[in-house]
Design a protein around this motif. Structure first.
Motif, mmCIF file in Angstrom:
data_model
loop_
_atom_site.group_PDB
_atom_site.id
_atom_site.type_symbol
_atom_site.label_atom_id
_atom_site.label_comp_id
_atom_site.label_asym_id
_atom_site.label_seq_id
_atom_site.Cartn_x
_atom_site.Cartn_y
_atom_site.Cartn_z
ATOM 1 N N ASN A 242 0.855 -1.247 0.050
ATOM 2 C CA ASN A 242 0.098 0.128 0.113
ATOM 3 C C ASN A 242 0.961 1.489 0.193
ATOM 4 O O ASN A 242 0.165 2.348 -0.069
ATOM 5 C CB ASN A 242 -1.144 0.075 1.193
ATOM 6 C CG ASN A 242 -1.713 -1.102 1.289
ATOM 7 O OD1 ASN A 242 -2.722 -1.420 0.453
ATOM 8 N ND2 ASN A 242 -1.744 -2.002 2.325
ATOM 9 N N GLN A 283 -5.626 0.000 1.704
ATOM 10 C CA GLN A 283 -6.782 0.014 0.670
ATOM 11 C C GLN A 283 -7.162 -1.387 0.057
ATOM 12 O O GLN A 283 -6.437 -2.213 -0.119
ATOM 13 C CB GLN A 283 -6.573 1.132 -0.446
ATOM 14 C CG GLN A 283 -6.152 2.397 0.049
ATOM 15 C CD GLN A 283 -5.580 3.391 -1.287
ATOM 16 O OE1 GLN A 283 -5.915 3.017 -2.295
ATOM 17 N NE2 GLN A 283 -5.442 4.708 -0.604
ATOM 18 N N VAL A 284 -8.408 -1.364 -0.184
ATOM 19 C CA VAL A 284 -8.974 -2.688 -0.773
ATOM 20 C C VAL A 284 -9.886 -2.233 -2.006
ATOM 21 O O VAL A 284 -10.636 -1.688 -1.832
ATOM 22 C CB VAL A 284 -9.690 -3.659 0.349
ATOM 23 C CG1 VAL A 284 -10.161 -4.968 -0.512
ATOM 24 C CG2 VAL A 284 -8.921 -3.882 1.307
ATOM 25 N N ASP A 285 -9.482 -2.870 -3.193
ATOM 26 C CA ASP A 285 -10.490 -2.537 -4.316
ATOM 27 C C ASP A 285 -11.493 -3.809 -4.578
ATOM 28 O O ASP A 285 -10.806 -4.842 -4.612
ATOM 29 C CB ASP A 285 -9.580 -2.333 -5.582
ATOM 30 C CG ASP A 285 -8.581 -1.205 -5.873
ATOM 31 O OD1 ASP A 285 -8.760 -0.328 -4.887
ATOM 32 O OD2 ASP A 285 -7.468 -1.238 -6.238
ATOM 33 N N HIS A 287 -14.539 -5.139 -6.983
ATOM 34 C CA HIS A 287 -15.061 -5.111 -8.276
ATOM 35 C C HIS A 287 -16.423 -5.714 -8.359
ATOM 36 O O HIS A 287 -16.593 -6.896 -7.980
ATOM 37 C CB HIS A 287 -14.295 -5.727 -9.292
ATOM 38 C CG HIS A 287 -12.609 -4.984 -9.477
ATOM 39 N ND1 HIS A 287 -12.696 -3.916 -10.239
ATOM 40 C CD2 HIS A 287 -11.333 -5.317 -8.892
ATOM 41 C CE1 HIS A 287 -11.227 -3.604 -9.976
ATOM 42 N NE2 HIS A 287 -10.512 -4.375 -9.182
#
Length: 289
Positions: A242, A283-285, A287
């Motif tokens: 990160n 942070q986590v993305d 989708h």
């Protein structure tokens, strides 16, 4: 027959063995003389004990204030005082035993003959004594040094005959056996004239690498306790999940380590804010389909 009559006559007159009044009076007088002699010896021994203890304390104080003691290594001076105190009190005890009429030669013979048993019983103390001698001979650390072992960290205050006194950073007094100190790895932070401060700072991936390094170095160079030889350096250490991690390496005097460590942590954070350098958060993305 004659032997039988003799035995019978003795048995028939048991009062013949009872002491007379004059004999009993002599025994009482002798007992009184012995009690008086013992009392006099006991009083003399108490007086000698008082005077001897005061004299030992006076001699130790004189030695502590003498020029010889002040010129000695602090650890050696502390060890010498402790050893001298033990030896002087042993001599005082032997003198008191002689005054009380006890056989000191028999005591010494018994002590010598039981030396093996005493050594086995006090093998821990013997190990600590040998450890104290090793510390004074090879100086793995000195009085006033900040040391760290697997169990303790702090400033060495005293090196005595059997134990070393360490004061922890939160002002706790810890007594460490000398034997354990000579059988473990010791880190002496005060042995050298310089100590390096290593701090890792994180910045967002969008940050300019050269700008971040410049801000960190300028902050370090502005600190009055940071040495310029060797000069501080800041390098990109790792590209984490990160963040970009930068490591600062700055040198200072051993006594200034924690001041520099905490000051730089605060100063770099303020410098990052002034130069709009973002400190990232995990942070986590996600989708969605």
């Amino acid at each position: 027959m004659t032997h039988f009559l003799t035995v019978w006559t003795t048995a028939a007159n048991p009062l013949e063995n009872v002491p007379t009044a004059s004999e009993f009076q002599k025994w009482l007088e002798k007992l009184g003389e012995q009690a008086f002699t013992l009392l006099v010896r006991l009083l003399i021994a108490l007086v000698l004990l008082f005077i001897g203890a005061k004299l030992i304390g006076f001699c130790l104080k004189k030695f502590k204030k003498s020029k010889l003691c002040q010129r000695m290594d602090p650890g050696l001076a502390s060890f010498t005082q402790s050893a001298s105190k033990v030896v002087l009190y042993i001599l005082l005890i032997l003198i008191l035993m002689g005054v009380l009429g006890l056989e000191t030669t028999s005591f010494l013979a018994l002590f010598t003959s039981g030396g093996v048993a005493v050594a086995l019983a006090f093998q821990g103390a013997v190990s600590n004594l040998a450890g104290g001698v090793m510390i004074l001979l090879f100086h793995p650390f000195r009085v006033g040094d900040y040391i760290e072992t697997s169990e303790i960290a702090g400033t060495v205050k005293e090196v005595n005959v059997l134990y070393t006194v360490v004061i922890t950073p939160d002002n706790k007094r810890v007594t460490v056996p000398n034997g354990s100190l000579t059988n473990t790895a010791i880190t002496d932070y005060s042995a050298e004239t310089r100590r390096r401060v290593d701090i890792v700072f994180s910045a967002a991936y969008a940050s300019d690498i050269d700008k971040v390094k410049t801000v960190i170095l300028d902050t370090a160079n502005a600190h009055e306790k940071v040495l310029q030889d060797p000069a501080p350096e800041a390098r990109l250490k790792a590209q984490s999940a990160n963040s970009l991690d930068f490591q600062l390496r700055a040198w200072c005097a051993p006594d200034d380590y924690w001041d520099v460590f905490f000051d730089l942590n605060e100063s770099v954070k303020k410098a990052f804010d002034q130069n709009d350098i973002e400190i990232p958060f995990p942070q986590v993305d996600v989708h969605m389909r």
